[in-house]
Design a protein around this motif. Structure first.
Motif, PDB file in Angstrom:
ATOM      1  N   GLU A 295       0.817  -1.219   0.000  1.00 36.02           N
ATOM      2  CA  GLU A 295       0.000   0.000   0.000  1.00 36.02           C
ATOM      3  C   GLU A 295       0.850   1.267   0.000  1.00 36.02           C
ATOM      4  O   GLU A 295       0.361   2.349  -0.326  1.00 36.02           O
ATOM      5  CB  GLU A 295      -0.924   0.018   1.228  1.00 36.02           C
ATOM      6  CG  GLU A 295      -1.988  -1.069   1.239  1.00 36.02           C
ATOM      7  CD  GLU A 295      -1.447  -2.404   1.738  1.00 36.02           C
ATOM      8  OE1 GLU A 295      -0.254  -2.441   2.133  1.00 36.02           O
ATOM      9  OE2 GLU A 295      -2.195  -3.393   1.720  1.00 36.02           O
ATOM     10  N   MET A 296       2.124   1.134   0.371  1.00 39.16           N
ATOM     11  CA  MET A 296       2.998   2.302   0.446  1.00 39.16           C
ATOM     12  C   MET A 296       3.214   2.958  -0.912  1.00 39.16           C
ATOM     13  O   MET A 296       3.494   4.156  -0.984  1.00 39.16           O
ATOM     14  CB  MET A 296       4.356   1.900   1.030  1.00 39.16           C
ATOM     15  CG  MET A 296       4.386   1.795   2.546  1.00 39.16           C
ATOM     16  SD  MET A 296       4.086   3.379   3.346  1.00 39.16           S
ATOM     17  CE  MET A 296       5.539   4.290   2.817  1.00 39.16           C
ATOM     18  N   LEU A 302       0.844   9.765  -3.682  1.00 40.04           N
ATOM     19  CA  LEU A 302      -0.022  10.869  -3.265  1.00 40.04           C
ATOM     20  C   LEU A 302       0.754  11.915  -2.475  1.00 40.04           C
ATOM     21  O   LEU A 302       0.548  13.123  -2.651  1.00 40.04           O
ATOM     22  CB  LEU A 302      -1.185  10.325  -2.428  1.00 40.04           C
ATOM     23  CG  LEU A 302      -2.257   9.543  -3.198  1.00 40.04           C
ATOM     24  CD1 LEU A 302      -3.246   8.909  -2.237  1.00 40.04           C
ATOM     25  CD2 LEU A 302      -2.982  10.454  -4.182  1.00 40.04           C
ATOM     26  N   LEU A 303       1.642  11.451  -1.603  1.00 39.40           N
ATOM     27  CA  LEU A 303       2.473  12.386  -0.841  1.00 39.40           C
ATOM     28  C   LEU A 303       3.352  13.210  -1.770  1.00 39.40           C
ATOM     29  O   LEU A 303       3.503  14.424  -1.598  1.00 39.40           O
ATOM     30  CB  LEU A 303       3.345  11.618   0.163  1.00 39.40           C
ATOM     31  CG  LEU A 303       2.659  11.121   1.434  1.00 39.40           C
ATOM     32  CD1 LEU A 303       3.612  10.233   2.234  1.00 39.40           C
ATOM     33  CD2 LEU A 303       2.197  12.296   2.292  1.00 39.40           C
ATOM     34  N   LEU A 304       3.922  12.547  -2.758  1.00 38.51           N
ATOM     35  CA  LEU A 304       4.788  13.238  -3.711  1.00 38.51           C
ATOM     36  C   LEU A 304       4.000  14.268  -4.508  1.00 38.51           C
ATOM     37  O   LEU A 304       4.396  15.437  -4.625  1.00 38.51           O
ATOM     38  CB  LEU A 304       5.433  12.218  -4.654  1.00 38.51           C
ATOM     39  CG  LEU A 304       6.297  12.773  -5.788  1.00 38.51           C
ATOM     40  CD1 LEU A 304       7.524  13.470  -5.224  1.00 38.51           C
ATOM     41  CD2 LEU A 304       6.717  11.655  -6.739  1.00 38.51           C
ATOM     42  N   THR A 305       2.850  13.841  -5.032  1.00 38.34           N
ATOM     43  CA  THR A 305       2.046  14.724  -5.880  1.00 38.34           C
ATOM     44  C   THR A 305       1.575  15.960  -5.133  1.00 38.34           C
ATOM     45  O   THR A 305       1.776  17.100  -5.571  1.00 38.34           O
ATOM     46  CB  THR A 305       0.830  13.959  -6.431  1.00 38.34           C
ATOM     47  OG1 THR A 305       1.288  12.856  -7.210  1.00 38.34           O
ATOM     48  CG2 THR A 305      -0.029  14.859  -7.303  1.00 38.34           C
ATOM     49  N   ASN A 306       0.942  15.744  -3.983  1.00 34.48           N
ATOM     50  CA  ASN A 306       0.354  16.864  -3.252  1.00 34.48           C
ATOM     51  C   ASN A 306       1.385  17.632  -2.433  1.00 34.48           C
ATOM     52  O   ASN A 306       1.263  18.845  -2.256  1.00 34.48           O
ATOM     53  CB  ASN A 306      -0.768  16.355  -2.346  1.00 34.48           C
ATOM     54  CG  ASN A 306      -1.887  15.705  -3.140  1.00 34.48           C
ATOM     55  OD1 ASN A 306      -2.411  16.300  -4.067  1.00 34.48           O
ATOM     56  ND2 ASN A 306      -2.241  14.482  -2.804  1.00 34.48           N
ATOM     57  N   LEU A 310       2.091  21.715  -2.386  1.00 33.14           N
ATOM     58  CA  LEU A 310       2.002  22.458  -1.129  1.00 33.14           C
ATOM     59  C   LEU A 310       3.305  23.196  -0.840  1.00 33.14           C
ATOM     60  O   LEU A 310       3.296  24.379  -0.472  1.00 33.14           O
ATOM     61  CB  LEU A 310       1.671  21.497   0.016  1.00 33.14           C
ATOM     62  CG  LEU A 310       1.625  22.111   1.419  1.00 33.14           C
ATOM     63  CD1 LEU A 310       0.550  23.188   1.493  1.00 33.14           C
ATOM     64  CD2 LEU A 310       1.369  21.030   2.466  1.00 33.14           C
ATOM     65  N   PHE A 311       4.426  22.505  -1.025  1.00 32.11           N
ATOM     66  CA  PHE A 311       5.723  23.140  -0.773  1.00 32.11           C
ATOM     67  C   PHE A 311       5.927  24.342  -1.691  1.00 32.11           C
ATOM     68  O   PHE A 311       6.403  25.397  -1.259  1.00 32.11           O
ATOM     69  CB  PHE A 311       6.852  22.128  -0.978  1.00 32.11           C
ATOM     70  CG  PHE A 311       8.222  22.742  -0.886  1.00 32.11           C
ATOM     71  CD1 PHE A 311       8.793  23.019   0.349  1.00 32.11           C
ATOM     72  CD2 PHE A 311       8.937  23.065  -2.036  1.00 32.11           C
ATOM     73  CE1 PHE A 311      10.050  23.602   0.442  1.00 32.11           C
ATOM     74  CE2 PHE A 311      10.191  23.646  -1.956  1.00 32.11           C
ATOM     75  CZ  PHE A 311      10.753  23.918  -0.710  1.00 32.11           C
ATOM     76  N   ALA A 312       5.564  24.181  -2.964  1.00 31.31           N
ATOM     77  CA  ALA A 312       5.740  25.279  -3.921  1.00 31.31           C
ATOM     78  C   ALA A 312       4.898  26.487  -3.532  1.00 31.31           C
ATOM     79  O   ALA A 312       5.339  27.633  -3.634  1.00 31.31           O
ATOM     80  CB  ALA A 312       5.381  24.809  -5.324  1.00 31.31           C
ATOM     81  N   MET A 313       3.686  26.234  -3.069  1.00 36.14           N
ATOM     82  CA  MET A 313       2.815  27.347  -2.674  1.00 36.14           C
ATOM     83  C   MET A 313       3.334  28.035  -1.414  1.00 36.14           C
ATOM     84  O   MET A 313       3.291  29.260  -1.299  1.00 36.14           O
ATOM     85  CB  MET A 313       1.391  26.837  -2.461  1.00 36.14           C
ATOM     86  CG  MET A 313       0.695  26.471  -3.762  1.00 36.14           C
ATOM     87  SD  MET A 313      -1.021  26.000  -3.525  1.00 36.14           S
ATOM     88  CE  MET A 313      -1.589  25.966  -5.228  1.00 36.14           C
ATOM     89  N   LEU A 314       3.829  27.247  -0.465  1.00 35.99           N
ATOM     90  CA  LEU A 314       4.404  27.838   0.743  1.00 35.99           C
ATOM     91  C   LEU A 314       5.650  28.642   0.406  1.00 35.99           C
ATOM     92  O   LEU A 314       5.874  29.737   0.934  1.00 35.99           O
ATOM     93  CB  LEU A 314       4.743  26.737   1.751  1.00 35.99           C
ATOM     94  CG  LEU A 314       3.554  26.028   2.409  1.00 35.99           C
ATOM     95  CD1 LEU A 314       4.036  24.848   3.235  1.00 35.99           C
ATOM     96  CD2 LEU A 314       2.765  26.997   3.276  1.00 35.99           C
TER      97      LEU A 314
END
Length: 327
Positions: A295-296, A302-306, A310-314
């Motif tokens: 399942e990892m 999903l962690l990579l995509t989102n 998020l990092f780019a927006m921050l």
């Protein structure tokens, strides 16, 4: 590639798959460039473009057009439909200055349920596209094996030992990148970039701001529609209904990984980002198996995509607490 060695995965398999994924997904990532350079932001309304491409392909399959002719016809019809969709999309975004990204996201999410109703009632007649029971309503997945599946992948493949280079697919992607690069070197392209960098200065130069923004949206929609045609022929299937809903997020992540900066996004960012992003995607499955937690793989993706978005927006928001500008 160090991850492949650590996981004891054949390097040839990783490179072969990465090259296919680069060109297969690259045109979709490329479609984000015009809107970013025009200062509109990331096109989270990419599902609108994808639906245009799906319509073009469905028409081609319905009329039983095959081979290269079928693929070219699908691309042309998708582009025409995308111009119509992009024009409306662009007009809406011009009315929501400063909130384009969130508006585009909800346009994409809202557009999919509307198209779901269309797919369920569309008057297509090819039995291969319809539910076998009742003969009405489109199937969620339509095979392209008898139409134009892998028409680009199988064109001029180059085998060098264990490596297989899909020259046709890469050539199409390279031509798409070249056209976008040449466009942004033209007077219109430079005017579009000027709008993205400084609207006030662009207005003083006599540039029609609204038209440039709308043109960027149309271009993004057309390229996205072509991109899903490339993706589908490589994948071998057309996926309808809710399938296009989340396609914007991996594309955005890939572009951001490539070093995209608002107003100064280049074709090189697309190539680097798509290659790195999808190489990590390839390695996520074997990594999950190595950790004995299958399942990892999906969790990591999903962690990579989102996480990248998020990092780019921050990062874009800066350290002084100012609101995050459009990407």
């Amino acid at each position: 590639m160090g991850g492949a060695i650590w996981l004891k995965i054949p390097l040839s398999w990783v490179i072969n798959d990465a090259l296919v994924r680069l060109a297969m997904n690259g045109v979709l990532v490329l479609s984000l460039v015009p809107m970013l350079n025009a200062g509109i932001g990331i096109n989270f309304g990419l599902p609108v473009a994808v639906v245009a491409g799906l319509l073009g392909m469905c028409l081609t399959v319905n009329w039983k057009m095959t081979g290269l002719t079928g693929f070219v016809a699908a691309v042309l019809m998708a582009a025409v439909i995308a111009v119509i969709f992009g024009s409306v999309f662009g007009r809406i975004l011009n009315r929501v200055r400063g909130r384009e990204e969130i508006t585009a996201t909800f346009i994409g999410f809202s557009f999919i349920p509307l198209t779901n109703f269309f797919w369920a009632t569309a008057p297509f007649t090819n039995p291969a596209m319809l539910w076998p029971i009742g003969g009405k309503g489109m199937r969620p997945t339509i095979g392209l094996k008898s139409s134009f599946a892998k028409i680009l992948n199988d064109f001029l493949p180059l085998e060098i030992g264990p490596f297989v280079i899909p020259c046709g697919l890469l050539l199409f992607f390279a031509c798409s990148c070249l056209l976008v690069h040449l466009f942004f070197r033209s007077a219109t392209g430079k005017a579009m970039q000027a709008v993205g960098e400084n609207e006030g200065y662009a207005r003083l130069c006599g540039i029609d701001i609204d038209w440039m923004r709308q043109l960027a949206t149309i271009l993004s929609t057309v390229i996205g529609a072509v991109g899903i045609c490339v993706y589908a022929q490589s994948y071998g299937f057309i996926e309808l209904y809710d399938a296009p809903m989340m396609l914007a997020f991996p594309a955005a992540s890939a572009l951001l990984i490539g070093g995209s900066i608002a107003g100064r996004t280049s074709v090189l960012n697309v190539i680097i980002g798509t290659f790195l992003f999808h190489t990590m995607y390839i390695l996520s499955g074997p990594l999950a198996n190595d950790l004995l937690v299958p399942e990892m793989a999906e969790i990591f993706r999903l962690l990579l995509t989102n996480g990248v978005i998020l990092f780019a927006m921050l990062h874009a928001g800066g350290r002084n607490g100012k609101p995050c500008p459009a990407m």
